[in-house]
Motif scaffolding. Structure first.
Motif, mmCIF file in Angstrom:
data_model
loop_
_atom_site.group_PDB
_atom_site.id
_atom_site.type_symbol
_atom_site.label_atom_id
_atom_site.label_comp_id
_atom_site.label_asym_id
_atom_site.label_seq_id
_atom_site.Cartn_x
_atom_site.Cartn_y
_atom_site.Cartn_z
ATOM 1 N N TYR B 51 0.841 -1.203 0.000
ATOM 2 C CA TYR B 51 0.000 0.000 0.000
ATOM 3 C C TYR B 51 0.879 1.258 0.000
ATOM 4 C CZ TYR B 51 -3.876 -3.147 1.023
ATOM 5 O OH TYR B 51 -4.812 -4.148 0.949
ATOM 6 N N GLN B 52 1.966 1.202 0.786
ATOM 7 C CA GLN B 52 2.872 2.358 0.812
ATOM 8 C C GLN B 52 3.496 2.583 -0.561
ATOM 9 O OE1 GLN B 52 5.416 0.968 3.915
ATOM 10 N NE2 GLN B 52 4.217 1.902 5.553
ATOM 11 N N LEU B 53 3.888 1.488 -1.202
ATOM 12 C CA LEU B 53 4.492 1.613 -2.536
ATOM 13 C C LEU B 53 3.504 2.195 -3.533
ATOM 14 C CD1 LEU B 53 6.458 -1.766 -2.728
ATOM 15 C CD2 LEU B 53 7.438 0.527 -2.616
ATOM 16 N N LEU B 54 2.253 1.814 -3.376
ATOM 17 C CA LEU B 54 1.223 2.316 -4.294
ATOM 18 C C LEU B 54 1.158 3.829 -4.270
ATOM 19 C CD1 LEU B 54 -1.984 0.130 -3.923
ATOM 20 C CD2 LEU B 54 -0.562 0.479 -5.933
ATOM 21 N N PHE B 55 1.199 4.371 -3.046
ATOM 22 C CA PHE B 55 1.041 5.818 -2.947
ATOM 23 C C PHE B 55 2.313 6.565 -3.356
ATOM 24 C CE2 PHE B 55 -2.604 4.315 -0.587
ATOM 25 C CZ PHE B 55 -3.591 5.136 -1.116
ATOM 26 N N ARG B 56 3.350 5.819 -3.715
ATOM 27 C CA ARG B 56 4.542 6.465 -4.290
ATOM 28 C C ARG B 56 4.595 6.251 -5.806
ATOM 29 N NH1 ARG B 56 7.637 4.602 0.332
ATOM 30 N NH2 ARG B 56 8.832 3.117 -0.889
ATOM 31 N N ASP B 57 3.590 5.540 -6.341
ATOM 32 C CA ASP B 57 3.575 5.218 -7.769
ATOM 33 C C ASP B 57 2.785 6.292 -8.516
ATOM 34 O OD1 ASP B 57 3.155 4.244 -10.306
ATOM 35 O OD2 ASP B 57 2.836 2.178 -9.667
ATOM 36 N N PHE B 60 -0.267 5.092 -10.480
ATOM 37 C CA PHE B 60 -1.449 4.809 -9.650
ATOM 38 C C PHE B 60 -2.134 6.118 -9.244
ATOM 39 C CE2 PHE B 60 -3.170 4.433 -5.279
ATOM 40 C CZ PHE B 60 -4.247 3.600 -5.567
ATOM 41 N N LEU B 61 -1.331 7.095 -8.836
ATOM 42 C CA LEU B 61 -1.920 8.372 -8.423
ATOM 43 C C LEU B 61 -2.635 9.041 -9.598
ATOM 44 C CD1 LEU B 61 0.974 9.637 -6.124
ATOM 45 C CD2 LEU B 61 -1.182 8.589 -5.446
ATOM 46 N N GLN B 62 -2.032 8.905 -10.775
ATOM 47 C CA GLN B 62 -2.685 9.447 -11.982
ATOM 48 C C GLN B 62 -4.026 8.730 -12.212
ATOM 49 O OE1 GLN B 62 -1.117 11.524 -14.844
ATOM 50 N NE2 GLN B 62 -3.285 11.610 -15.329
ATOM 51 N N ALA B 63 -4.039 7.416 -11.996
ATOM 52 C CA ALA B 63 -5.267 6.640 -12.179
ATOM 53 C C ALA B 63 -6.347 7.108 -11.208
ATOM 54 C CB ALA B 63 -4.984 5.158 -11.984
ATOM 55 N N VAL B 64 -5.943 7.348 -9.950
ATOM 56 C CA VAL B 64 -6.921 7.822 -8.948
ATOM 57 C C VAL B 64 -7.453 9.198 -9.354
ATOM 58 C CG1 VAL B 64 -7.189 8.553 -6.542
ATOM 59 C CG2 VAL B 64 -5.904 6.475 -7.074
ATOM 60 N N ARG B 65 -6.540 10.061 -9.769
ATOM 61 C CA ARG B 65 -6.966 11.406 -10.197
ATOM 62 C C ARG B 65 -7.955 11.302 -11.359
ATOM 63 N NH1 ARG B 65 -1.595 12.992 -9.116
ATOM 64 N NH2 ARG B 65 -0.956 12.577 -11.246
ATOM 65 N N ASN B 66 -7.667 10.407 -12.288
ATOM 66 C CA ASN B 66 -8.564 10.268 -13.443
ATOM 67 C C ASN B 66 -9.928 9.734 -13.033
ATOM 68 O OD1 ASN B 66 -6.718 11.284 -15.226
ATOM 69 N ND2 ASN B 66 -5.940 9.298 -15.862
ATOM 70 N N ASN B 67 -9.933 8.795 -12.089
ATOM 71 C CA ASN B 67 -11.227 8.298 -11.602
ATOM 72 C C ASN B 67 -12.028 9.436 -10.956
ATOM 73 O OD1 ASN B 67 -9.864 5.234 -11.316
ATOM 74 N ND2 ASN B 67 -12.041 5.330 -11.774
ATOM 75 N N THR B 239 -5.327 8.607 -19.620
ATOM 76 C CA THR B 239 -6.660 8.064 -19.318
ATOM 77 C C THR B 239 -6.562 6.812 -18.436
ATOM 78 O OG1 THR B 239 -6.629 6.785 -21.372
ATOM 79 C CG2 THR B 239 -7.715 8.925 -21.456
ATOM 80 N N MET B 240 -5.433 6.650 -17.756
ATOM 81 C CA MET B 240 -5.271 5.494 -16.864
ATOM 82 C C MET B 240 -6.317 5.564 -15.739
ATOM 83 S SD MET B 240 -3.606 2.755 -16.129
ATOM 84 C CE MET B 240 -2.245 2.884 -17.270
ATOM 85 N N VAL B 241 -6.958 4.457 -15.459
ATOM 86 C CA VAL B 241 -7.913 4.384 -14.339
ATOM 87 C C VAL B 241 -7.511 3.199 -13.451
ATOM 88 C CG1 VAL B 241 -9.872 5.466 -15.508
ATOM 89 C CG2 VAL B 241 -9.504 3.008 -15.761
ATOM 90 N N THR B 242 -8.047 3.176 -12.249
ATOM 91 C CA THR B 242 -7.574 2.174 -11.283
ATOM 92 C C THR B 242 -7.834 0.741 -11.740
ATOM 93 O OG1 THR B 242 -9.605 2.620 -10.082
ATOM 94 C CG2 THR B 242 -7.603 3.535 -9.174
ATOM 95 N N GLU B 243 -8.968 0.505 -12.390
ATOM 96 C CA GLU B 243 -9.247 -0.863 -12.867
ATOM 97 C C GLU B 243 -8.199 -1.328 -13.864
ATOM 98 O OE1 GLU B 243 -13.554 -1.846 -13.965
ATOM 99 O OE2 GLU B 243 -13.336 0.329 -14.040
ATOM 100 N N LEU B 244 -7.858 -0.448 -14.800
ATOM 101 C CA LEU B 244 -6.859 -0.799 -15.806
ATOM 102 C C LEU B 244 -5.500 -1.002 -15.135
ATOM 103 C CD1 LEU B 244 -6.149 -1.206 -18.784
ATOM 104 C CD2 LEU B 244 -5.830 1.251 -18.997
ATOM 105 N N TYR B 245 -5.233 -0.182 -14.123
ATOM 106 C CA TYR B 245 -3.977 -0.304 -13.380
ATOM 107 C C TYR B 245 -3.894 -1.689 -12.719
ATOM 108 C CZ TYR B 245 -0.326 0.823 -9.984
ATOM 109 O OH TYR B 245 0.822 0.813 -9.236
ATOM 110 N N VAL B 246 -5.015 -2.139 -12.145
ATOM 111 C CA VAL B 246 -5.058 -3.471 -11.522
ATOM 112 C C VAL B 246 -4.733 -4.544 -12.566
ATOM 113 C CG1 VAL B 246 -6.566 -5.214 -10.476
ATOM 114 C CG2 VAL B 246 -6.714 -2.843 -9.729
ATOM 115 N N TYR B 247 -5.371 -4.414 -13.723
ATOM 116 C CA TYR B 247 -5.170 -5.390 -14.805
ATOM 117 C C TYR B 247 -3.703 -5.436 -15.234
ATOM 118 C CZ TYR B 247 -5.185 -7.052 -19.660
ATOM 119 O OH TYR B 247 -4.887 -7.693 -20.824
#
Lengths: 457, 290
Positions: B51-57, B60-67, B239-247
């Motif tokens: 989880y910590q690594l995620l918030f440095r990625d 991922f942050l771009q995906a959250v912003r896009n969502n 246009t990265m979103v969290t679902e695509l990031y998971v995939y």
């Protein structure tokens, strides 16, 4: 109504009776071996053991005709080995990797899996999804297989090559002539390529076709252009694990060269909104003069546009590293899964695929060169394919995409090329992006980074 | 007496076991995976490291912003659906045809919609050709190839497809409202605007709430298809979103633990809205029965 009930009752009774009658029939042979004479053929039961091999594959995507060849090969093998049956599942590009990752997580799925070369195969060795195949295949067989090095790690070989996939620059001789270019002397240097762009533009022909929206072409461009200042794929592997930096000029130069092509108007303007396939169509329909292509598609394109509109050249050079003037070639191939209950039988089938008869049949069916030197070269009648075969066997070089982390390919190459064409990033920024992505990959996935380091050795 | 107290649980037990097996086990497994990392080839517990690594990625942050940006489609979709439903409720000529036409996009598969709009929005696509033809070529843009326009273009397609569901929901509710309510308001001298303000919208309140929550859930965890087909998350993660990031994490980069961590976060956020939706439905049911 009464009749219907009678029929249903009869069917129900039959359903009960059939298994009841069937049971003794299956039990009877179980007792037979006990009474059988000791000298009864010991191999009989083993030969009769039914074996089903499941194959997940992808080859039809880039080698049209592969389906017919595989069907025929499976039928021939089953004919010679009646106890072996097959289930072949064709995957799309987008499902090829996810479907296998899911299968690997569940340790359930195919016995034989299609893999691209390099990391696409090796990373499955790291997760114990596939097994080494050295001991399952006779040593004399290996002498004939091409590009085996892509599947070697830790002193073992983790797969069997199937067919070759190379990256020539394809050009349309007719459009070259129209622009005043000599199709017999296509651009060999970077400056000549830029001049060719100008001349083609002058006659309203798109110089080079491409599409980067789906990303894949970004990876190709990396493999085709980034190699030139370097001597080995290991340079990229070392930079990926932090032993060198992607911000060094040797690693960023290709971004600048790609930008140069863009600024010079060499590409179709809509490259950012087209998928690779759509970009490729611009060449096939005669709207574009050049394409960073794939030789597995040549026979298919020739059916549409004719061989006379297909010329081949190596990537024009801008640097003098050992990789600069080689011909990029990878072997698409197979691996045997760690959960397969019949690894030896799976390996035997892979060997059967490489018999001279099957190798020649493959080329006849697809026009794609097999990864086996036993191909009867007299079958290659098209000069363009003869050229490819010569390059494959005399100056073949690694496909760099197969030797970098897939995260770098996606987040730096795919995304970076898109940013470059959108005009949103400079070569220096893209070098930094590549470096950052690799640093992140090492931090998120130290195990894979350690495996990469071991791979370099 | 004690037996009767526990008896219902006996009847419920098979269903509960099934639910736990189908939903409980995968969830627990997902959480466990998110707290692990492969070390020397073996899964090891690493706490919240993933989880910590995620918030440095940054991706991922771009995906959250896009969502979060995609949430802007919710008020637009709801508002547009409301307006269209009200007009259709006025029984304008051909309203049944319009209703069917508006609902049709919702029935189409997302992949088909994405593909068609991909062709429409290409730089050399139908839309730009049309703009050129009517002399508005200056408006032609690289709708999907531009980092600034790609996300708004995807948003447009989401609205186009989802609005029909809202229209049908709102229209169905309006048709069940007693006609006398509207008549009474008209007799009292209410003009068109007042009629909508004081009768239509209050009558639609629960359905609007429901559709809003459903739309929020959709843009948080149901936009993979649009993005995957139209842009693949590009250009350059625009246009990265969290679902695509998971995939991508799970299936392209072979990092199932990181993918699990994102999935847990996505599930938690979506869970809040699902809970909200259930509460609203409960309130709505109570309202109907009281």
């Amino acid at each position: 109504m009464r009749t219907t009930m009678r029929v249903l009752s009869l069917l129900a009774l039959l359903a009960l009776l059939v298994p009841a009658c069937g049971a003794p029939a299956t039990e009877a042979p179980a007792e037979a071996p006990a009474e059988a004479p000791a000298e009864a053929p010991a191999e009989a039961p083993a030969e009769a053991e039914p074996i089903k091999l499941t194959i997940w594959w992808w080859g039809e995507q880039e080698a049209p005709g592969a389906q017919a060849w595989l069907d025929e090969t499976l039928a021939l093998y089953s004919e010679a080995n009646p106890n072996v049956t097959f289930e072949a599942v064709l995957q799309s590009t987008d499902t090829l990797i996810p479907a296998f990752q899911s299968a690997a997580a569940a340790k359930e799925g195919p016995d034989i899996q299609y893999f691209w070369g390099g990391v696409w195969t090796i990373e499955n060795a790291w997760t114990d999804a596939i097994i080494p195949v050295d001991d399952l295949i006779p040593a004399e067989e290996w002498d004939h297989y091409l590009n085996v090095f892509e599947r070697q790690y830790d002193g073992k070989t983790w797969g069997v090559p199937w067919y070759l996939s190379g990256n020539p620059v394809v050009f349309n001789p007719e459009l070259f002539t129209q622009a005043g270019l000599d199709p017999n002397a296509p651009p060999a240097t970077w400056d000549e390529l830029l001049v060719a762009c100008d001349k083609l533009r002058a006659v309203d022909v798109i110089p080079i076709a491409g599409g980067v929206k789906d990303g894949w072409f970004g990876g190709w461009l990396f493999s085709i252009l980034a190699r030139q200042p370097h001597d080995s794929e290991k340079a990229f592997m070392e930079a990926s694990v932090g032993q060198a930096s992607y911000t060094e000029p040797k690693f960023t130069e290709w971004w600048g060269r790609l930008g140069e092509l863009k600024d010079r108007g060499c590409w179709n303007e809509d490259i950012g909104s087209l998928d690779y396939q759509q970009g490729q169509d611009l060449f096939v329909t005669g709207k574009a003069a050049m394409l960073f292509g794939n030789d597995t598609f040549l026979a298919g394109w020739a059916q549409t546009m004719g061989w006379d509109k297909i010329g081949l050249m190596l990537t024009p050079q801008y640097s003098d590293g050992a990789l600069a003037d080689d011909y990029i070639v990878t072997a698409q191939g197979w691996g045997i899964t760690s959960w397969s209950e019949h690894p030896q039988e799976a390996a035997d089938f892979l060997v059967f695929m490489h018999t001279p008869d099957r190798v020649n049949a493959w080329f006849k069916a697809t026009g794609v060169l097999p990864a086996d030197d036993r191909l009867d070269t007299s079958l290659i009648t098209q000069p363009q394919l003869q050229q490819v075969y010569e390059w494959d066997t005399t100056r073949g070089g690694p496909n760099l995409e197969n030797f970098i982390p897939s995260m770098m390919d996606e987040q730096a190459n795919f995304a970076g090329v898109q940013l470059l064409f959108a005009g949103d990033a400079t070569p220096e920024e893209l070098g930094q992006l590549t470096e950052d992505v690799n640093a992140k990959w090492r931090e998120q996935n130290p195990d894979a980074a350690a495996n990469f380091e071991k791979w370099i050795e | 007496m004690q037996y009767r107290k526990h008896e219902p649980w006996l009847y419920l037990a098979p269903a509960l076991v099934m639910l736990l097996a189908v939903f409980g086990y995968p969830f627990v497994r997902l959480v466990i995976l998110s707290l692990q990392r492969t070390q020397a080839g073996v899964p090891a517990f690493v706490g919240l490291t993933n989880y910590q690594l995620l918030f440095r990625d940054d991706v991922f942050l771009q995906a959250v912003r896009n969502n979060l940006k995609l949430l802007l489609t919710v008020p637009v979709t709801v508002g547009l659906a409301l307006v269209l439903a009200v007009f259709l409720f006025e029984r304008i000529m051909g309203w049944r045809l319009y209703r069917m036409t508006l609902f049709l996009p919702y029935l189409l598969p997302i992949t088909a919609v994405g593909l068609v709009f991909s062709y429409i929005f290409q730089l050399s696509g139908v839309l730009n050709d049309l703009l050129e033809a009517i002399g508005a070529g200056v408006l032609a843009q690289d709708w999907l190839g531009s980092t600034t326009l790609a996300l708004p273009t995807v948003m447009f397609v989401i609205i186009w497809k989802e609005v029909g569901f809202g229209v049908v929901l709102f229209l169905a509710r309006l048709m069940s409202v007693e006609e006398e309510l509207f008549d009474a308001a008209r007799v009292d001298g209410a003009n068109w605007w007042q009629l909508q303000r004081h009768v239509t919208i209050p009558q639609l309140a629960t359905v609007i709430e429901f559709f809003t929550v459903i739309s929020i859930i959709t843009v948080l965890s149901w936009v993979f298809g649009y993005v995957f087909v139209m842009t693949g998350g590009g250009p350059g993660n625009a246009t990265m979103v969290t679902e695509l990031y998971v995939y991508l994490m799970g299936f392209r980069y072979n990092q199932m633990n990181m993918a699990s961590a994102v999935s847990v976060l996505l599930l938690l956020v979506t869970g809040v809205f699902i809970f909200l939706e259930l509460r609203l439905r409960e309130r709505s049911d109570l309202g109907l029965t009281s």
